[in-house]
Design a protein around this motif. Sequence first.
Motif, PDB file in Angstrom:
ATOM      1  N   GLY A  93       4.569  -0.949   4.272  1.00 41.83           N
ATOM      2  CA  GLY A  93       5.246  -0.786   5.553  1.00 41.83           C
ATOM      3  C   GLY A  93       6.422   0.167   5.539  1.00 41.83           C
ATOM      4  N   TRP A 103      -0.325   6.269   4.733  1.00 38.49           N
ATOM      5  CA  TRP A 103       0.335   5.856   5.968  1.00 38.49           C
ATOM      6  C   TRP A 103      -0.313   6.427   7.223  1.00 38.49           C
ATOM      7  CZ3 TRP A 103       2.780   8.600   2.100  1.00 38.49           C
ATOM      8  CH2 TRP A 103       2.818   9.984   2.306  1.00 38.49           C
ATOM      9  N   TYR A 133       4.686   2.383  10.417  1.00 37.24           N
ATOM     10  CA  TYR A 133       5.513   1.968   9.285  1.00 37.24           C
ATOM     11  C   TYR A 133       6.957   2.384   9.553  1.00 37.24           C
ATOM     12  CZ  TYR A 133       4.611   6.868   8.440  1.00 37.24           C
ATOM     13  OH  TYR A 133       4.481   8.217   8.606  1.00 37.24           O
TER      14      TYR A 133
END
Length: 158
Positions: free
Chosen positions: A100, A148, A33
Amino acid sequence: MFYEDLSEYDYQDDDTFTDSASGFYGLWYRPAYTRLNVGWLEAGKPYATGTVPAAFVEKLKAVQRVQWMNVCLGVHECDLCPEGEAPEGNGEVRIPGEPGIAYAAPFLITHYITAHGYRPPQAFIDAVLTVDLDAWASVRWPDVPFPWIPEDAERMSE
């Protein structure tokens, strides 16, 4: 160390998560990300100021109690404070943003907000307020609930 708010983070290539309950386990990975800087202040550099919601400050402090990222061996003193009165920090915090995106802030961010009137970007404030602290605090190593961290991240015992 100064980075402009919402600029792309490039301080470290990999991210390292340390279990805050024991400080013993680590997990490191190369993020897939985009990390955006928030709150990397330095004396002599301008920064946004203003009030922030009290609920945001309390939530950010709570996040910092359950998340410990990129802990360094040395410490960084707040250079906005008078010498001898400056608190120290040695890690970072990650806050998930839009898909993201994760915001990367120094652990001293709450000090910058409460002691120096720093006002992070609204997107960061909103992201902190949406964190599900119950999910983050209820799971222990190795079931880290941060959105993440990839499934294939390397885990290690230190």
